[in-house]
Design a protein around this motif. Structure first.
Motif, PDB file in Angstrom:
ATOM      1  N   GLY A 230       0.820  -1.207   0.000  1.00 30.21           N
ATOM      2  CA  GLY A 230       0.000   0.000   0.000  1.00 30.21           C
ATOM      3  C   GLY A 230       0.849   1.250   0.000  1.00 30.21           C
ATOM      4  O   GLY A 230       2.080   1.198  -0.066  1.00 30.21           O
ATOM      5  N   MET A 231       0.205   2.393   0.102  1.00 34.96           N
ATOM      6  CA  MET A 231       0.885   3.679   0.054  1.00 34.96           C
ATOM      7  C   MET A 231       1.631   3.959   1.356  1.00 34.96           C
ATOM      8  O   MET A 231       1.185   3.601   2.436  1.00 34.96           O
ATOM      9  N   CYS A 232       2.783   4.627   1.221  1.00 38.43           N
ATOM     10  CA  CYS A 232       3.483   5.145   2.386  1.00 38.43           C
ATOM     11  C   CYS A 232       4.072   6.500   2.013  1.00 38.43           C
ATOM     12  O   CYS A 232       4.021   6.916   0.848  1.00 38.43           O
ATOM     13  N   PHE A 233       4.638   7.197   2.995  1.00 42.12           N
ATOM     14  CA  PHE A 233       5.121   8.560   2.749  1.00 42.12           C
ATOM     15  C   PHE A 233       6.330   8.560   1.823  1.00 42.12           C
ATOM     16  O   PHE A 233       6.378   9.296   0.835  1.00 42.12           O
ATOM     17  N   SER A 234       7.327   7.727   2.149  1.00 40.90           N
ATOM     18  CA  SER A 234       8.546   7.694   1.342  1.00 40.90           C
ATOM     19  C   SER A 234       9.315   6.426   1.660  1.00 40.90           C
ATOM     20  O   SER A 234       9.070   5.778   2.677  1.00 40.90           O
ATOM     21  N   PRO A 235      10.259   6.057   0.816  1.00 42.00           N
ATOM     22  CA  PRO A 235      11.070   4.868   1.101  1.00 42.00           C
ATOM     23  C   PRO A 235      12.224   5.201   2.040  1.00 42.00           C
ATOM     24  O   PRO A 235      12.749   6.320   2.040  1.00 42.00           O
ATOM     25  N   CYS A 236      12.611   4.232   2.852  1.00 38.79           N
ATOM     26  CA  CYS A 236      13.817   4.365   3.652  1.00 38.79           C
ATOM     27  C   CYS A 236      15.026   4.254   2.727  1.00 38.79           C
ATOM     28  O   CYS A 236      15.066   3.383   1.850  1.00 38.79           O
ATOM     29  N   GLY A 237      16.014   5.115   2.923  1.00 39.90           N
ATOM     30  CA  GLY A 237      17.169   5.137   2.031  1.00 39.90           C
ATOM     31  C   GLY A 237      17.982   3.866   2.035  1.00 39.90           C
ATOM     32  O   GLY A 237      18.786   3.640   1.123  1.00 39.90           O
ATOM     33  N   ALA A 238      17.788   2.998   3.039  1.00 37.40           N
ATOM     34  CA  ALA A 238      18.537   1.743   3.094  1.00 37.40           C
ATOM     35  C   ALA A 238      18.151   0.802   1.981  1.00 37.40           C
ATOM     36  O   ALA A 238      18.930  -0.088   1.605  1.00 37.40           O
ATOM     37  N   SER A 239      16.937   0.990   1.402  1.00 40.59           N
ATOM     38  CA  SER A 239      16.482   0.114   0.313  1.00 40.59           C
ATOM     39  C   SER A 239      15.487   0.836  -0.588  1.00 40.59           C
ATOM     40  O   SER A 239      14.506   0.256  -1.031  1.00 40.59           O
ATOM     41  N   ALA A 240      15.736   2.112  -0.837  1.00 41.27           N
ATOM     42  CA  ALA A 240      14.816   2.924  -1.631  1.00 41.27           C
ATOM     43  C   ALA A 240      14.918   2.595  -3.118  1.00 41.27           C
ATOM     44  O   ALA A 240      15.997   2.304  -3.634  1.00 41.27           O
ATOM     45  N   ILE A 241      13.777   2.665  -3.793  1.00 43.60           N
ATOM     46  CA  ILE A 241      13.711   2.419  -5.232  1.00 43.60           C
ATOM     47  C   ILE A 241      13.126   3.652  -5.916  1.00 43.60           C
ATOM     48  O   ILE A 241      12.007   4.073  -5.619  1.00 43.60           O
ATOM     49  N   TYR A 242      13.898   4.242  -6.805  1.00 44.56           N
ATOM     50  CA  TYR A 242      13.449   5.421  -7.554  1.00 44.56           C
ATOM     51  C   TYR A 242      13.649   5.176  -9.050  1.00 44.56           C
ATOM     52  O   TYR A 242      14.663   4.593  -9.458  1.00 44.56           O
ATOM     53  N   GLU A 243      12.712   5.643  -9.848  1.00 47.73           N
ATOM     54  CA  GLU A 243      12.979   5.697 -11.277  1.00 47.73           C
ATOM     55  C   GLU A 243      14.100   6.723 -11.487  1.00 47.73           C
ATOM     56  O   GLU A 243      14.036   7.843 -10.958  1.00 47.73           O
ATOM     57  N   ARG A 244      15.113   6.337 -12.235  1.00 42.64           N
ATOM     58  CA  ARG A 244      16.307   7.184 -12.348  1.00 42.64           C
ATOM     59  C   ARG A 244      15.982   8.576 -12.860  1.00 42.64           C
ATOM     60  O   ARG A 244      16.481   9.579 -12.318  1.00 42.64           O
TER      61      ARG A 244
END
Length: 320
Positions: A230-244
């Motif tokens: 489900g939705m969350c505020f943001s990913p933790c940087g330890a395992s974050a996934i971003y479209e480049r």
């Protein structure tokens, strides 16, 4: 076992087809010549195949056309980025977990921030499809280190992984599947289990209070209480996934933060622009947490508190 789709684009020297849950790749260079000269019988075609485990770098569309799900010009789908500073044995364990990934269409970029412990000197990267070590002359910090890695990355997706983390073998596979389900989503958060206690959660994406207090969702709750997708505020940087492209559009992490809360700051900026983040409970890592900086050290306390204040003042609208 029968092939599920007709052979197309015979000029390709590298082709992946999924058959009965296994992906196969045609071995270059002999295959290209054979394919160009004449049509292959089913037996001849199979003789050119070798198993690649569960690698999925291409897929067959509904129109029987081969579609590349990775980047253009043969680039990988994922760029896994590790920022290391005196990571010790944690770093090798992290890289070894990437060598065990079932999804094989990725590269690893390790930014070493002038470590003095020799943690990058004798790394065993066997089994990692493509590994790049970028040694820095100074400690750039986590924020700038990831920004440097992002400029070197070739993948469509940036997959951040802390050096004190271990990725589940299906980590990238589950993220890939989620990106296929949620085609409009460009940010994902992963499930995190404590490295020292597999029965306890390390986090389930980042949360944020209106009063300016961020925290890792589910932190130190029983692992059995891992939330659903489900939705969350943001990913933790330890395992974050971003479209480049999205990460670069936002200019990545704020490098003034150096370390800590830069992920929440970026997540806040993305939320304000309408970008949503989806939490993936089955894309799992194990995470030590402040394994290299110390959870209660002065460094952690100072940067954590200062950066929380900066995040709130930078991003919170005057009229809520």
């Amino acid at each position: 076992m029968s092939l599920q789709a007709p052979l197309v684009q015979r000029q390709l020297t590298r082709l992946l087809l999924k058959s009965d849950g296994i992906c196969w790749t045609i071995r270059p260079p002999a295959t290209a010549a054979a394919m160009a000269s004449a049509a292959l019988t089913d037996t001849e075609f199979r003789s050119q195949l070798q198993p690649e485990g569960k690698r999925i770098g291409f897929r067959m569309s509904s129109k029987n056309k081969l579609e590349d799900v990775g980047g253009s010009n043969g680039s990988p789908l994922f760029s896994v980025m590790i920022v290391n500073y005196n990571g010790g044995d944690y770093l090798q364990n992290c890289i070894s977990s990437l060598a065990q990934q079932t999804f094989r269409d990725f590269e690893v970029i390790c930014i070493d921030n002038a470590s003095s412990d020799g943690s990058v000197d004798v790394l065993d990267t066997e089994g990692v499809p493509n590994f790049t070590l970028s040694r820095q002359s100074e400690n750039l910090g986590f924020a700038r280190g990831n920004n440097v890695a992002a400029t070197q990355a070739r993948g469509r997706w940036l997959a951040l992984l802390n050096p004190d983390a271990i990725a589940d073998p299906y980590w990238l596979q589950k993220i890939f599947e989620a990106s296929e389900r949620h085609t409009a989503c460009r940010v994902f958060a992963c499930g995190q289990i404590k490295l020292d206690d597999p029965n306890m959660l390390d986090g389930a994406g980042d949360a944020y209070l209106i009063f300016g207090v961020p925290w890792r969702g589910g932190f130190e709750l029983p692992a059995s209480e891992l939330p659903k997708e489900g939705m969350c505020f943001s990913p933790c940087g330890a395992s974050a996934i971003y479209e480049r492209n999205l990460y670069l559009e936002f200019k990545g992490f704020d490098e003034r933060f150096f370390c800590y809360c830069e992920d929440v700051d970026l997540g806040y900026r993305m939320q304000l622009s309408g970008e949503q983040c989806i939490f993936l409970p089955d894309a799992l890592i194990q995470h030590k947490g402040s394994g290299t900086s110390g959870r209660y050290s002065y460094f952690t306390t100072f940067h954590g508190n200062r950066n929380r204040t900066w995040t709130y003042l930078k991003n919170t609208p005057l009229l809520l």
